[in-house]
Design an enzyme around this catalytic site. Structure first.
Site, short mmCIF file in Angstrom:
data_model
loop_
_atom_site.label_atom_id
_atom_site.label_comp_id
_atom_site.label_asym_id
_atom_site.label_seq_id
_atom_site.Cartn_x
_atom_site.Cartn_y
_atom_site.Cartn_z
N LYS A 256 -10.95 6.29 -7.30
CA LYS A 256 -10.36 6.33 -8.65
C LYS A 256 -10.94 7.53 -9.39
O LYS A 256 -12.12 7.80 -9.29
CB LYS A 256 -10.70 5.05 -9.40
CG LYS A 256 -9.90 3.87 -8.93
CD LYS A 256 -10.09 2.67 -9.83
CE LYS A 256 -9.30 1.49 -9.31
NZ LYS A 256 -7.84 1.69 -9.36
N ARG A 331 -2.89 -5.68 -2.59
CA ARG A 331 -1.75 -6.25 -1.84
C ARG A 331 -2.13 -6.54 -0.40
O ARG A 331 -1.58 -7.45 0.22
CB ARG A 331 -0.55 -5.29 -1.94
CG ARG A 331 -0.77 -3.94 -1.32
CD ARG A 331 0.22 -2.90 -1.82
NE ARG A 331 -0.07 -2.50 -3.20
CZ ARG A 331 0.70 -1.68 -3.92
NH1 ARG A 331 1.81 -1.19 -3.42
NH2 ARG A 331 0.35 -1.37 -5.15
N1 BES Z 1 -7.08 -2.88 -9.38
C1 BES Z 1 -6.11 -1.87 -9.46
C2 BES Z 1 -5.09 -2.11 -10.58
C3 BES Z 1 -5.63 -2.09 -11.99
C4 BES Z 1 -5.51 -0.94 -12.74
C5 BES Z 1 -6.16 -3.21 -12.57
C6 BES Z 1 -5.97 -0.93 -14.04
C7 BES Z 1 -6.62 -3.19 -13.87
C8 BES Z 1 -6.52 -2.05 -14.61
C9 BES Z 1 -5.34 -1.79 -8.14
O1 BES Z 1 -6.06 -2.07 -7.01
C10 BES Z 1 -4.88 -0.37 -8.02
O2 BES Z 1 -5.73 0.48 -7.89
N2 BES Z 1 -3.58 -0.15 -8.06
C11 BES Z 1 -3.05 1.15 -7.95
C12 BES Z 1 -1.90 1.11 -6.98
C13 BES Z 1 -1.39 2.48 -6.59
C14 BES Z 1 -2.42 3.22 -5.80
C15 BES Z 1 -0.12 2.31 -5.80
C16 BES Z 1 -2.58 1.58 -9.33
O3 BES Z 1 -2.08 0.75 -10.08
O4 BES Z 1 -2.78 2.75 -9.66
MN MN Z 2 -7.12 -0.39 -6.29
#
Ligand code: BES
Ligand code: MN
Ligand code: ZN
Length: 479
Positions: A256, A331
């Site tokens: 991230k 997922r």
């Molecule tokens: N845990 C995150 C989603 C999330 C984002 C939760 C902000 C709470 C606050 C999830 O695992 C994630 O990283 N999702 C990605 C998916 C993408 C890579 C397709 C996202 O939402 O950016």
């Molecule tokens: Mn994630």
């Protein structure tokens, strides 16, 4: 927080709830002079009016009808939250609540908001004693509050506090193993069974999604199975709750971006907090329902042997997934749990997950994105529960075109879609692993507060517990 009946005639702190359109009931409770003061304050738009009698403090709270019952109820909860801070500023220990309102349940809603606002997470404050809210007990009179309401409020408060505690604990203390241990102690306390699969068992089961996400971590994953099965269960087929248990999400090798995007990621197990707190409450309430909760848990880390973009993994169901972003990990672990759920031939499966930033981007922090293949009656019942509890649901469509976006050239599926519709492509991914009535709830926008909001303090909110519990309490088997 404790909830008790009181038959004392005098209380040092007393709250009187009154319909703003009918102040008459106040005649019996306060003096003429005080009533004049209330009327004057009301004309100045005040809704919480303090009557300081020196040896006691009375708070007259004006309850106003809003455009719907859902809005009115939420306004009452929020009044409770406002009174919570007033009482603590007076260093009150106990407060007596009575309602003179025509509608039933006003005391309950008010006390719910008040108590949920009084929650604190002080595990890491060295001066916790000094910071602890003075308020510990809410008192009610037997003629305006029922024993059932008292019990329900007590259980709800305990369940929400548990869920919030779990979300607020950092990874350092809340690893996947510690999370499973927390479920075990909740099970012991409330009387439901908890079985935890360890890394070896997860490996033997070939839960490829969980194992792939876990590869970058030196700590083992866990798979928790919680079961509440009362003898008088109405449902032959269980209701299964699935919760995302990513105890920390760094994104893995698809790290991230800093700054800020990792700040909230200890909360990536919020789905697991919702489902465990709900089965805990259901068990304490002795709901006549057979309920199972499943939690796949691990951190998502970019360690030495971490899974990489390009890897093709074989999921528990046997389907293959091309990983194109290791940050789309939720997922993968959920899919294995959803596949596991098939063995129960469930009447309904609901999953709760902080799954996508896209869900939060779409509707913000004021509701839950949901989608699934459950029948319209079930969807309506869920949405009604959402409105009752002001944990509102917005249903997103699961059109085929979104499914096309997660087709892979070399595997059955890929774990990301395109730049748009991210909340839905995530849902479409999960859809490949279900063969029963199912609803998915994306709580990414609502699970953690960076600042206090109404009756939700900073930190974990436990958002979803009240909606789900309300749904279960009204659950009837449809033929
Ligand atoms: N845990 C995150 C989603 C999330 C984002 C939760 C902000 C709470 C606050 C999830 O695992 C994630 O990283 N999702 C990605 C998916 C993408 C890579 C397709 C996202 O939402 O950016
Ligand atoms: Mn994630
Ligand atoms: Zn995540």
């Amino acid at each position: 927080m404790q909830f008790k009946f009181s038959n004392a005639t005098k209380h040092p702190y007393e709250i009187i709830l009154v319909d703003d359109k009918n102040l008459k009931p106040l005649n019996k409770l306060i003096s003429k002079k005080e009533l004049d003061y209330v009327v004057k304050s009301k004309s100045n738009e005040q809704t919480i009016i303090t009557l300081n009698r020196l040896d006691s403090l009375k708070l007259v709270v004006l309850v106003k009808q809003k455009k719907s019952k859902s809005d009115t109820d939420e306004a009452i909860r929020k009044l409770g939250a406002s009174v919570q801070s007033i009482l603590n500023s007076h260093k009150a220990k106990q407060a007596f609540i009575q309602s003179t309102c025509a509608a039933n349940g006003v005391s309950y809603l008010f006390a719910e908001g008040l108590s949920l606002a009084n929650y604190q997470f002080l595990n890491y404050k060295s001066d916790a004693k000094k910071l602890t809210h003075s308020l510990t007990t809410l008192l009610f009179s037997k003629n305006s509050f029922t024993a059932t309401e008292l019990n329900q409020l007590d259980i709800l408060y305990k369940a929400i506090s548990k869920a919030r505690d779990l979300v607020n604990e950092p990874l350092q203390t809340l690893t996947a193993t510690a999370l499973a241990d927390a479920f075990k102690s909740m099970g012991k306390e409330a009387g439901f069974k908890v079985t935890v699969l360890n890394k070896e068992q997860i490996t033997n089961e070939k839960m490829g999604g969980i194992l792939a996400v876990n590869r970058g971590s030196i700590l083992p994953p866990t798979f928790s199975i919680m079961e509440y099965k009362p003898k008088n269960a109405h449902n032959k087929q269980p209701i299964v709750l699935v919760g995302k248990g990513i105890v920390y999400d760094t994104g893995g090798l698809s790290l991230k971006p800093t700054p800020a995007s990792m700040d909230r990621m200890k909360s990536d197990m919020s789905g697991s907090a919702v489902v465990s707190a709900t089965i805990y409450a259901a068990s304490l309430l002795q709901l006549p329902l057979h309920i199972i909760a499943l939690v796949p848990a691990t951190e998502n880390r970019p360690g030495e042997n971490a899974y990489v973009p390009g890897d093709v993994i074989t999921m528990y169901s046997g389907k293959t997934v091309e990983v194109l972003n290791t940050d789309a990990e939720g997922r993968l672990v959920l899919a294995d749990a959803l596949h596991w759920a098939k063995r129960y031939e469930p009447a309904l499966v609901v999953d709760f997950a902080t799954l996508t930033g896209a869900a939060a981007a779409a509707i913000g922090d004021v509701g839950i994105v949901c989608m699934g293949n459950a029948d319209e009656n079930t969807k309506l019942a869920l949405k009604t529960a959402g409105a009752n509890q002001y944990e509102r649901l917005v249903e997103f469509p699961m059109w085929d075109e979104y499914g096309d976006m997660i087709k892979s050239d070399i595997a059955d599926l890929k774990n990301i879609g395109g730049p748009y519709g991210g909340a839905i492509t995530a849902g479409k991914f999960l859809e490949h692993f279900v063969d029963y009535p199912w609803m998915h709830f994306d709580i990414a926008g609502v699970s953690l507060n960076m600042s206090k909001k109404g009756y939700h303090p900073v930190g974990g909110t436990a958002y979803g517990v009240r909606m789900l519990l309300d749904f279960l309490m009204h659950y009837t088997i449809q033929k």
